[in-house]
Design an enzyme around this catalytic site. Structure first.
Site, PDB file in Angstrom:
ATOM      1  CG  ASN A 222      -1.998  -1.066   1.140  1.00 16.38           C
ATOM      2  OD1 ASN A 222      -2.433  -1.451   0.068  1.00 16.38           O
ATOM      3  ND2 ASN A 222      -2.401  -1.577   2.286  1.00 16.38           N
ATOM      4  CG  HIS A 272      -4.045  -7.305   5.472  1.00 18.47           C
ATOM      5  ND1 HIS A 272      -5.033  -7.902   4.734  1.00 18.47           N
ATOM      6  CD2 HIS A 272      -3.877  -6.064   4.939  1.00 18.47           C
ATOM      7  CE1 HIS A 272      -5.436  -7.062   3.785  1.00 18.47           C
ATOM      8  NE2 HIS A 272      -4.753  -5.934   3.901  1.00 18.47           N
ATOM      9  CE1 TYR A 281      -2.948  -5.293  -0.198  1.00 23.86           C
ATOM     10  CE2 TYR A 281      -3.270  -7.509   0.663  1.00 23.86           C
ATOM     11  CZ  TYR A 281      -3.763  -6.250   0.377  1.00 23.86           C
ATOM     12  OH  TYR A 281      -5.066  -5.946   0.669  1.00 23.86           O
TER      13      TYR A 281
END
Length: 781
Positions: A222, A272, A281
């Site tokens: 992210n 996470h 990811y």
């Protein structure tokens, strides 16, 4: 999409002090102001250097972006590119002509608002505009249509000042990344007024202070995406301060972490907080960093050498171990495993594409090695041929891959045999001469499974010792072709489970499903491994102790202390193959064979257990697949049940029969809730998982640990020890064998060695190794 984890590790001021933008001494300072954009946010001045104008710098950045993202390096007039580009152009023209903006629509055939399909369509049109040979290359009407579509979406959906509804990721990453990408590609077709309005909208949803702290939803992949959005926003407005911020804020990504999101020293990657994610990811992060390295090359914001090398090291440390024959193993794909058929092949291609793009910035040694590695993945990828699939997704990747595939000077590298253990993510990968296996476990640090956004609602038991494997040719799609849409979720291969029925999405979302067990991991010398899991069943009273000894042609599987009070049967699933192949079972002889896949052996030491079998057709959505399932039934509410079986990937019926007939090939020395120990005399192996302190097979440990002994046959032996619980401040292991000395000498400072009539290894803080193994080589007397 991450959710808040409450950790604040780095401030933006620290990023800027770290100097993560360029190598020291390369740049001549030029002051650029990074402006405040959040209430209470303090602006800072960043010194950057550039021996040319920033106008030139942004022109270079936009050109690099176009080459990397739209694609380059191919002959647009040659096949297969000519046909593919023409098709892209026809599609773009059709979308241009069908555009019919209203307050509630942009295209009649797409729902409005759409956070994915409308921005993606605008981006596809922009790429057709800049790519050569599309028939609409540089077409003014197409460029104007893209600009109008971006502005329409900005006015009616992505509105500055609006409150984001739904998933935060759409507003901060998905939508702005595609809109900004399209805007950069079409250039001056987006007017200053339109560009300013888009910039204002992006600043509202992704303000500069979003990069202040490395925490919450601004970590790992992210963070790379948020930095990419910030860089594109800088390119849109020719803002050097914002470009400097985008690159400086990448700094935490280029460091190892001890817990939670990011890369761990053993090669694990978590997102996470508790979910292994190289195949999700992680692939996004690798792609993003490879893209930024290429786009920023030669600019005043070029990423420094230390950060580049950090990423280069990850290629073979974190990603390559989980790619097999072109696909990425499901054990590191989190909730994405059931998202789509052949999703593992798509992720494998993304990793391969990122590696080839990275190779252009890497030293020659890495570049040549990686090209051979990717070629080795692409050659056997028959499930979804990599080169063919690349043509439909990424022309730049296709050009790079085609170049190495047709270059006889680049040999296709085979996947290295041996074992890779990832203690920080409770994962292991083992490769034999013609087979490969991947083990998925759970611990107090790693989730049983992840679900979220309505995905992977029945993945409950994927952390209960799931053992996926592939052997020989033709089975690269074993878990790809509708497997997760149709498999019995209570009978995943290798798992020990309570058959208690569970609701969809049981437990907490986003990987908040960790069991209490700390003993998960094992000992490996890089060739063989003894792995163990203290299993606590998911939302169950089940408890078990599971061990796996990984060898050249077999996996020895042990279970002990299997106890449960759920009032339902407990099963250990030997295998669950998506196949209609012929199954041969010789129950009296204790073996079975599945044609084209491999063999299974229940040694006499298994205690007379019976291997149950089922052949069935299973349906999921509109998909139907054939399955062969083999399992051991421990009965209702077992009390300290156990099992022993051998998995023989790729074995023929004759080899399976021979292994079953050789009662002395493997010896189970102990199989209890205190110790599980195995000897394989022909390999000189003694392997023990000490769940508690004790003695077995001539080995004594005064604390819980894993020990793997190999007597090499040349007068030397190796002893490999690990602390899977990651909590030992000291440990003593004794081997009741005469030893002449240590070879070579001295050994690591972590361990002291006493030789003589017996060998004593005294370890210091094994907890500091985070579950990794230490090997000592000795000379036998």
């Amino acid at each position: 999409m991450n959710r808040l984890n409450g950790r604040t590790l780095h401030s933006r001021r620290l990023f800027l002090q770290l100097g993560g933008v360029a190598a020291a001494g390369v740049l001549i300072p030029v002051a650029c102001a990074v402006r405040a954009s959040c209430a209470g946010h303090v602006g800072e001045t960043v010194d950057r250097a550039w021996d040319g104008s920033f106008t030139d710098a942004f022109a270079l950045l936009r050109r690099n972006w176009r080459d990397v993202m739209a694609g380059s390096g191919f002959d647009a007039a040659a096949e297969p590119y000519r046909k593919r580009l023409a098709a892209l152009g026809r599609t773009a023209a059709r979308h241009r002509d069908a555009m019919a903006p209203t307050v509630t629509s942009l295209w009649p055939d797409l729902a409005f608002p759409s956070f994915i399909r409308i921005p993606a369509r605008l981006l596809a049109m922009a790429r057709a505009y800049v790519l050569p040979g599309t028939g609409v290359t540089g077409d003014a009407s197409l460029g104007a249509a893209v600009a109008a579509g971006i502005d329409h979406y900005r006015r009616h959906v992505y509105v500055a000042g609006a409150d984001p509804v739904g998933n935060w990721w759409d507003w901060e990453i998905g939508v702005p990344k595609r809109l900004l990408d399209a805007a950069v590609l079409i250039g001056s077709h987006l007017t200053d007024e339109q560009g300013g309005a888009l910039a204002k909208a992006v600043d509202h949803f992704v303000p500069e202070c979003r990069l202040d702290d490395y925490s919450g939803t601004s970590t790992g992949a992210n963070r790379v995406d948020l930095c990419t959005v910030t860089l594109l926003r800088a390119a849109l407005g020719s803002d050097p301060g914002r470009a400097a911020l985008a690159v400086a804020a990448l700094a935490p990504v280029f460091s190892y972490v001890d817990e939670g999101d990011g890369f761990h020293r053993d090669g694990s990657f978590l997102q996470h907080t508790r979910v292994p994610y190289q195949g999700g990811y992680g692939a996004v992060l690798l792609t993003g960093v490879a893209t930024l390295l290429a786009v920023l090359r030669g600019s005043p914001w070029e990423i420094d050498n230390r950060s580049r090398q950090f990423v280069f090291d990850l290629v073979e440390k974190s990603f390559a171990p989980f790619v097999h024959d072109g696909f990425c193993m499901d054990v590191v794909r989190g909730r994405g495993i059931g998202r789509e058929p052949y999703g593992d092949h798509r992720r494998g291609r993304e990793i391969a594409a990122a590696i080839l793009l990275l190779s252009e910035a890497a030293p020659a040694r890495e570049r040549i090695r990686w090209q051979g590695m990717v070629k080795g993945w692409a050659v056997p990828d028959s499930g979804r041929p990599m080169l063919k699939a690349a043509l439909n997704s990424d022309l730049g990747f296709h050009a790079r891959l085609a170049s190495i595939m047709t270059d006889d000077a680049i040999p296709a590298a085979g996947e290295p045999t041996g074992h890779r253990l990832f203690p920080s993510s409770a994962r292991a990968v083992h490769r034999g001469p013609d087979w490969c296996a991947a083990l998925s476990m759970a611990s107090s640090r790693v989730a049983h499974y992840e679900y979220g956004n309505g995905e992977n609602l029945r993945g409950w038991h994927t952390g209960s010792g799931m053992l996926c494997w592939w052997a020989g040719d033709g089975h690269g799609d074993q878990y790809s072709d509708g497997y997760w849409q149709t498999v019995d979720p209570y009978r995943l291969p290798g798992t020990t489970v309570s058959t208690r029925r569970l609701p969809d999405g049981a437990g907490e979302e986003w990987g908040e499903t960790c069991p209490p067990a700390r003993w998960v991991g094992g000992a490996t010398d890089g060739t063989y491994a003894m792995i163990g899991q203290h299993l606590h069943g998911f939302e169950s009273s089940l408890e078990a102790f599971k061990s796996w000894l990984f060898l050249d042609d077999a996996v020895v599987c042990l279970g002990a202390g299997i106890t449960c009070a759920d009032g339902v049967p407990v099963e250990t699933v030997v295998d669950n193959r998506r196949t209609d192949a012929t199954l041969i079972v010789h129950e009296a002889a204790g073996w079975a064979h599945l044609e084209g896949h491999g063999g299974y052996v229940l040694p006499a030491q298994a205690g007379g257990g019976r291997m149950h079998r089922l052949r069935e057709e299973r349906k999921g959505d509109s998909t139907t697949r054939s399955y062969v399932t083999l399992w051991l039934d421990h009965g209702v509410d077992p009390a300290s049940a156990g099992y022993v079986y051998l998995l023989l990937p790729g074995a023929s019926p004759a080899r399976t029969c021979a292994r079953a007939s050789d009662a002395g090939w493997v010896r189970v020395l102990a199989n209890t809730a205190r110790r599980q120990a195995i000897q394989v005399p022909s390999l000189g192996i003694t392997a023990v998982n000490f769940w508690n302190a004790g003695t077995v097979g001539g080995l004594t440990a005064d604390g819980p640990c894993a020990v793997l002994v190999r007597e090499i046959g040349d007068g030397t032996a190796t002893l490999t020890v690990s602390d899977p619980r990651c909590d030992l401040s000291g440990l003593t292991v004794t081997w009741d064998r005469p030893v002449a000395g240590v070879h070579p000498s001295p050994v690591d400072d972590l361990v002291s060695v006493t030789t003589g009539d017996r060998l004593t290894l005294t370890f210091g803080r094994l907890a500091d190794l985070a579950g990794s193994s230490t090997t000592v080589t000795v000379r036998m007397s």
